[in-house]
Scaffold this motif. Structure first.
Motif, PDB file in Angstrom:
ATOM      1  N   ARG A  12       0.836  -1.200   0.000  1.00 24.86           N
ATOM      2  CA  ARG A  12       0.000   0.000   0.000  1.00 24.86           C
ATOM      3  C   ARG A  12       0.872   1.253   0.000  1.00 24.86           C
ATOM      4  O   ARG A  12       1.863   1.343   0.733  1.00 24.86           O
ATOM      5  CB  ARG A  12      -0.898  -0.006   1.244  1.00 24.86           C
ATOM      6  CG  ARG A  12      -1.868   1.162   1.290  1.00 24.86           C
ATOM      7  CD  ARG A  12      -2.823   1.022   2.451  1.00 24.86           C
ATOM      8  NE  ARG A  12      -3.741   2.145   2.521  1.00 24.86           N
ATOM      9  CZ  ARG A  12      -4.743   2.234   3.369  1.00 24.86           C
ATOM     10  NH1 ARG A  12      -4.945   1.259   4.234  1.00 24.86           N
ATOM     11  NH2 ARG A  12      -5.540   3.285   3.373  1.00 24.86           N
ATOM     12  N   GLU A  13       0.500   2.217  -0.804  1.00 23.09           N
ATOM     13  CA  GLU A  13       1.267   3.448  -0.910  1.00 23.09           C
ATOM     14  C   GLU A  13       0.899   4.410   0.216  1.00 23.09           C
ATOM     15  O   GLU A  13      -0.152   4.300   0.843  1.00 23.09           O
ATOM     16  CB  GLU A  13       1.011   4.115  -2.268  1.00 23.09           C
ATOM     17  CG  GLU A  13       1.476   3.277  -3.456  1.00 23.09           C
ATOM     18  CD  GLU A  13       1.199   3.963  -4.780  1.00 23.09           C
ATOM     19  OE1 GLU A  13       0.530   5.011  -4.767  1.00 23.09           O
ATOM     20  OE2 GLU A  13       1.649   3.446  -5.824  1.00 23.09           O
ATOM     21  N   GLU A  36       6.218   1.607   8.900  1.00 22.38           N
ATOM     22  CA  GLU A  36       4.863   1.928   9.344  1.00 22.38           C
ATOM     23  C   GLU A  36       3.900   0.787   9.043  1.00 22.38           C
ATOM     24  O   GLU A  36       3.026   0.459   9.860  1.00 22.38           O
ATOM     25  CB  GLU A  36       4.386   3.220   8.680  1.00 22.38           C
ATOM     26  CG  GLU A  36       5.081   4.468   9.205  1.00 22.38           C
ATOM     27  CD  GLU A  36       4.751   5.706   8.401  1.00 22.38           C
ATOM     28  OE1 GLU A  36       4.856   6.817   8.964  1.00 22.38           O
ATOM     29  OE2 GLU A  36       4.404   5.588   7.199  1.00 22.38           O
ATOM     30  N   LEU A  37       4.054   0.194   7.865  1.00 21.42           N
ATOM     31  CA  LEU A  37       3.205  -0.946   7.521  1.00 21.42           C
ATOM     32  C   LEU A  37       3.479  -2.133   8.438  1.00 21.42           C
ATOM     33  O   LEU A  37       2.553  -2.849   8.833  1.00 21.42           O
ATOM     34  CB  LEU A  37       3.416  -1.341   6.065  1.00 21.42           C
ATOM     35  CG  LEU A  37       2.852  -0.382   5.010  1.00 21.42           C
ATOM     36  CD1 LEU A  37       3.286  -0.813   3.611  1.00 21.42           C
ATOM     37  CD2 LEU A  37       1.332  -0.327   5.096  1.00 21.42           C
ATOM     38  N   VAL A  71      -2.404  -4.911  14.395  1.00 18.93           N
ATOM     39  CA  VAL A  71      -3.704  -5.499  14.082  1.00 18.93           C
ATOM     40  C   VAL A  71      -3.667  -7.014  14.272  1.00 18.93           C
ATOM     41  O   VAL A  71      -4.605  -7.603  14.828  1.00 18.93           O
ATOM     42  CB  VAL A  71      -4.135  -5.124  12.652  1.00 18.93           C
ATOM     43  CG1 VAL A  71      -5.424  -5.850  12.269  1.00 18.93           C
ATOM     44  CG2 VAL A  71      -4.325  -3.622  12.542  1.00 18.93           C
ATOM     45  N   TYR A  72      -2.590  -7.641  13.811  1.00 17.85           N
ATOM     46  CA  TYR A  72      -2.443  -9.076  14.029  1.00 17.85           C
ATOM     47  C   TYR A  72      -1.497  -9.267  15.212  1.00 17.85           C
ATOM     48  O   TYR A  72      -0.379  -9.754  15.069  1.00 17.85           O
ATOM     49  CB  TYR A  72      -1.897  -9.769  12.788  1.00 17.85           C
ATOM     50  CG  TYR A  72      -2.114 -11.268  12.762  1.00 17.85           C
ATOM     51  CD1 TYR A  72      -2.768 -11.924  13.798  1.00 17.85           C
ATOM     52  CD2 TYR A  72      -1.674 -12.034  11.689  1.00 17.85           C
ATOM     53  CE1 TYR A  72      -2.968 -13.291  13.773  1.00 17.85           C
ATOM     54  CE2 TYR A  72      -1.876 -13.406  11.647  1.00 17.85           C
ATOM     55  CZ  TYR A  72      -2.515 -14.031  12.701  1.00 17.85           C
ATOM     56  OH  TYR A  72      -2.722 -15.400  12.673  1.00 17.85           O
ATOM     57  N   GLY A  95      -6.339  -5.241   2.643  1.00 23.76           N
ATOM     58  CA  GLY A  95      -6.616  -3.844   2.313  1.00 23.76           C
ATOM     59  C   GLY A  95      -5.730  -2.868   3.050  1.00 23.76           C
ATOM     60  O   GLY A  95      -5.443  -1.767   2.556  1.00 23.76           O
ATOM     61  N   MET A  96      -5.279  -3.244   4.246  1.00 24.19           N
ATOM     62  CA  MET A  96      -4.412  -2.374   5.030  1.00 24.19           C
ATOM     63  C   MET A  96      -2.982  -2.361   4.511  1.00 24.19           C
ATOM     64  O   MET A  96      -2.293  -1.348   4.574  1.00 24.19           O
ATOM     65  CB  MET A  96      -4.393  -2.831   6.490  1.00 24.19           C
ATOM     66  CG  MET A  96      -5.639  -2.522   7.270  1.00 24.19           C
ATOM     67  SD  MET A  96      -5.395  -2.989   9.014  1.00 24.19           S
ATOM     68  CE  MET A  96      -3.973  -1.972   9.428  1.00 24.19           C
TER      69      MET A  96
END
Length: 218
Positions: free
Chosen positions: A162-163, A169-170, A177-178, A207-208
């Motif tokens: 994801r951009e 950060e990702l 989240v996980y 999606g994240m």
């Protein structure tokens, strides 16, 4: 004749391993029941059916013991291997699509979270007020972050991430989240089943973390 012949050494090793496993299993239950600070080495010894001195001889301190408990929960009793040596990891590596590879990881690692999330949260809570425990917690968090970063790097090679966010950060979002806290909250406090949690993560995380399909005509 040497009294420590190979068969004797093997028997001693098996007994020592069995004692270690009993202590770890007892400690897991005691930490969950009483928390890190509420649990005592004497209580763990009583639950394991061994002398207190045996617990201290094998593990020395409570932080060392809870670290071993978490390692055992991550690896599992039936097939104690790191995730990278399990079939689902090879399946994830071989999968060409980033989305499906991520979902293979989520479902495969879910077995680890089911075993380890609660005890990991006990460690996290204790780390807030104890420097030695904080170092133990940070050690396990670093291992987890390295593992999730490895997975994210693998996903990046299969499809675009994801951009708008850096790799770090990702990774932070991924492990949050996980994470043990999320899993434990949904399972223990909200009453979600394991399958419900896995389905939600498989729906949310792509999606994240991953770029969506390119617009038509691009």
């Amino acid at each position: 004749m040497d009294p420590e012949t190979p068969p004797v050494k093997s028997i001693r090793r098996k007994k020592a391993d069995a004692t270690r496993r009993k202590i770890i299993q007892a400690a897991h239950k005691e930490f969950i029941a009483r928390g890190f600070h509420g649990a005592t080495m004497a209580g763990i010894a009583a639950r394991a059916g061994v002398a207190s001195q045996t617990v201290y001889f094998v593990f020395h301190t409570k932080p060392e013991l809870i670290s071993a408990v978490i390692d055992a929960a991550v690896l599992g009793d039936e097939d104690p291997r790191p995730p990278q040596d399990l079939p689902w990891w090879a399946e994830m590596v071989a999968e060409p699509g980033a989305v499906e590879a991520l979902r293979i990881f989520i479902r495969g690692a879910g077995e680890v979270f089911a075993r380890a999330a609660a005890i990991s949260e006990v460690l996290r809570a204790a780390a807030l007020t104890d420097d030695e425990v904080r170092r133990t917690h940070q050690y396990h968090e670093n291992l987890r972050r390295d593992g999730f970063g490895q997975v994210l790097g693998m996903l990046a090679a299969k499809g675009q991430l994801r951009e708008g966010q850096s790799f770090d950060e990702l990774t932070d979002a991924f492990i949050t989240v996980y994470g043990d806290g999320t899993y434990n909250l949904l399972a223990a406090e909200r009453g979600w089943s394991h399958d419900q949690i896995m389905a939600w993560l498989c729906d949310v995380l792509p999606g994240m973390l991953l770029a969506g399909p390119a617009p038509i005509g691009k």
